[in-house]
Design a protein around this motif. Sequence first.
Motif, PDB file in Angstrom:
ATOM      1  N   LYS A 162       0.842  -1.198   0.000  1.00  0.00           N
ATOM      2  CA  LYS A 162       0.000   0.000   0.000  1.00  0.00           C
ATOM      3  C   LYS A 162       0.877   1.248   0.000  1.00  0.00           C
ATOM      4  N   ILE A 163       0.320   2.354  -0.435  1.00  0.00           N
ATOM      5  CA  ILE A 163       1.036   3.625  -0.392  1.00  0.00           C
ATOM      6  C   ILE A 163       0.967   4.243   1.002  1.00  0.00           C
ATOM      7  N   THR A 164      -0.242   4.243   1.606  1.00  0.00           N
ATOM      8  CA  THR A 164      -0.428   4.990   2.853  1.00  0.00           C
ATOM      9  C   THR A 164      -0.922   4.156   4.030  1.00  0.00           C
ATOM     10  N   GLU A 165      -1.363   2.930   3.818  1.00  0.00           N
ATOM     11  CA  GLU A 165      -2.003   2.183   4.894  1.00  0.00           C
ATOM     12  C   GLU A 165      -1.163   0.992   5.339  1.00  0.00           C
ATOM     13  N   GLY A 166      -1.084   0.795   6.641  1.00  0.00           N
ATOM     14  CA  GLY A 166      -0.436  -0.385   7.183  1.00  0.00           C
ATOM     15  C   GLY A 166       1.031  -0.194   7.498  1.00  0.00           C
ATOM     16  N   ARG A 167       1.553  -1.139   8.260  1.00  0.00           N
ATOM     17  CA  ARG A 167       2.936  -1.072   8.738  1.00  0.00           C
ATOM     18  C   ARG A 167       3.957  -1.126   7.612  1.00  0.00           C
ATOM     19  N   PHE A 168       3.615  -1.786   6.516  1.00  0.00           N
ATOM     20  CA  PHE A 168       4.573  -1.978   5.436  1.00  0.00           C
ATOM     21  C   PHE A 168       4.308  -1.052   4.247  1.00  0.00           C
ATOM     22  N   SER A 169       3.488  -0.027   4.430  1.00  0.00           N
ATOM     23  CA  SER A 169       3.205   0.905   3.345  1.00  0.00           C
ATOM     24  C   SER A 169       4.421   1.775   3.059  1.00  0.00           C
ATOM     25  N   VAL A 170       4.413   2.398   1.880  1.00  0.00           N
ATOM     26  CA  VAL A 170       5.503   3.307   1.512  1.00  0.00           C
ATOM     27  C   VAL A 170       5.599   4.445   2.526  1.00  0.00           C
ATOM     28  N   GLN A 171       4.453   4.985   2.917  1.00  0.00           N
ATOM     29  CA  GLN A 171       4.441   6.110   3.859  1.00  0.00           C
ATOM     30  C   GLN A 171       5.018   5.710   5.218  1.00  0.00           C
ATOM     31  N   ALA A 172       4.588   4.568   5.754  1.00  0.00           N
ATOM     32  CA  ALA A 172       5.074   4.127   7.064  1.00  0.00           C
ATOM     33  C   ALA A 172       6.568   3.849   7.020  1.00  0.00           C
ATOM     34  N   SER A 173       7.034   3.213   5.959  1.00  0.00           N
ATOM     35  CA  SER A 173       8.456   2.901   5.848  1.00  0.00           C
ATOM     36  C   SER A 173       9.302   4.163   5.749  1.00  0.00           C
ATOM     37  N   SER A 174       8.790   5.177   5.048  1.00  0.00           N
ATOM     38  CA  SER A 174       9.561   6.408   4.868  1.00  0.00           C
ATOM     39  C   SER A 174       9.692   7.190   6.168  1.00  0.00           C
ATOM     40  N   ARG A 175       8.817   6.915   7.135  1.00  0.00           N
ATOM     41  CA  ARG A 175       8.848   7.639   8.406  1.00  0.00           C
ATOM     42  C   ARG A 175       9.622   6.909   9.495  1.00  0.00           C
ATOM     43  N   GLN A 176      10.077   5.710   9.221  1.00  0.00           N
ATOM     44  CA  GLN A 176      10.806   4.936  10.225  1.00  0.00           C
ATOM     45  C   GLN A 176      12.199   5.506  10.465  1.00  0.00           C
ATOM     46  N   ASP A 177      12.596   5.563  11.749  1.00  0.00           N
ATOM     47  CA  ASP A 177      14.003   5.822  12.017  1.00  0.00           C
ATOM     48  C   ASP A 177      14.710   4.471  12.104  1.00  0.00           C
ATOM     49  N   VAL A 178      16.009   4.488  12.359  1.00  0.00           N
ATOM     50  CA  VAL A 178      16.773   3.247  12.360  1.00  0.00           C
ATOM     51  C   VAL A 178      16.263   2.281  13.427  1.00  0.00           C
ATOM     52  N   GLY A 179      15.971   2.806  14.614  1.00  0.00           N
ATOM     53  CA  GLY A 179      15.489   1.953  15.696  1.00  0.00           C
ATOM     54  C   GLY A 179      14.173   1.276  15.364  1.00  0.00           C
TER      55      GLY A 179
END
Length: 303
Positions: A66-83
């Motif tokens: 998905k682009i915006t929904e869920g833990r594995f979406s593009v949006q969620a991944s782009s907001r992750q820090d290293v931790g």
Amino acid sequence: GGYGTYKYPEGKPCGKDGSYPFDGITSNGRCTDPGGCVLPFCSTEEANVPGEGQKCCIARQLKAPKITEGRFSVQASSRQDVGQANEVENPTCRNMLDEAGSHANLQAGALADAIGSDCPPDASIGFPGGKCPAHIAHCDVPSGKCVFPSCGDAKPHCYNDTTAGSRARQYCPITCGCDDLTSPLVLITPDYGCPKSCSRSANYKAKMASLPCVDAAAGSAEMNMYADGLSDIGGTWPTNWQEGIVLFVSPGFRAAGCAILPLMGTAGDFCVEKGTFWPIKPVRYLCPVSCGCKKGMDQCPDT
């Protein structure tokens, strides 16, 4: 909704009728049909380039749902820090590159990109411009061959405050010493790559159980290792950060040991994680008495 079929290039049929149905992914990351033929997910032209079939398969494996929904979406991944990324990629403090887990292709590529793993453009590796393909993304310079990177390849970067250093600690935390507070590594916080789970590992607990509840002596091997680690990493930082840790903090621990702690002043509290200007591990394990350790406190000996 399905993957459909794929006609194998050069007229070589796979399957009973010459079609190329998707059936799964093998342990080495290659897509196959029921007969075990490699499924490229590429154009015919791409599929004829060595390694390109596996590259396209890797792209399919890593496609976000998905682009915006869920833990594995593009949006969620782009907001992750290293931790946060570690909670998904390495939740149990393991040398992931050496175990070839389900995320191995992604992790190997991320490390290789951070290291800058292309071979010299004139290298005779069989790939244009020395560019290693995605499924063997690291150039082993001595042999001039493209290989799947291991934690041995990551090790030289373990102590560096660089993207390559963060990737090494993320994917090879045992090699880098994340699971051993007494190791030379000073960048142990999750935001610098060491998974949180390393402080819960069996090796970490065993080390803490073996440490005496006494301050390490000035000039001891343990104290000098810590001072060396500070100097090494401090030398890579901006001048105003570098001067304090290289010219004062590191020599202070080397010469005075734990007795330097009350003299740190505005440099901060070296007994607690993130207590100073610098992203370094606290010294409770070295100075449990001076730091006021009590049983059960983080980074304190269990004794």
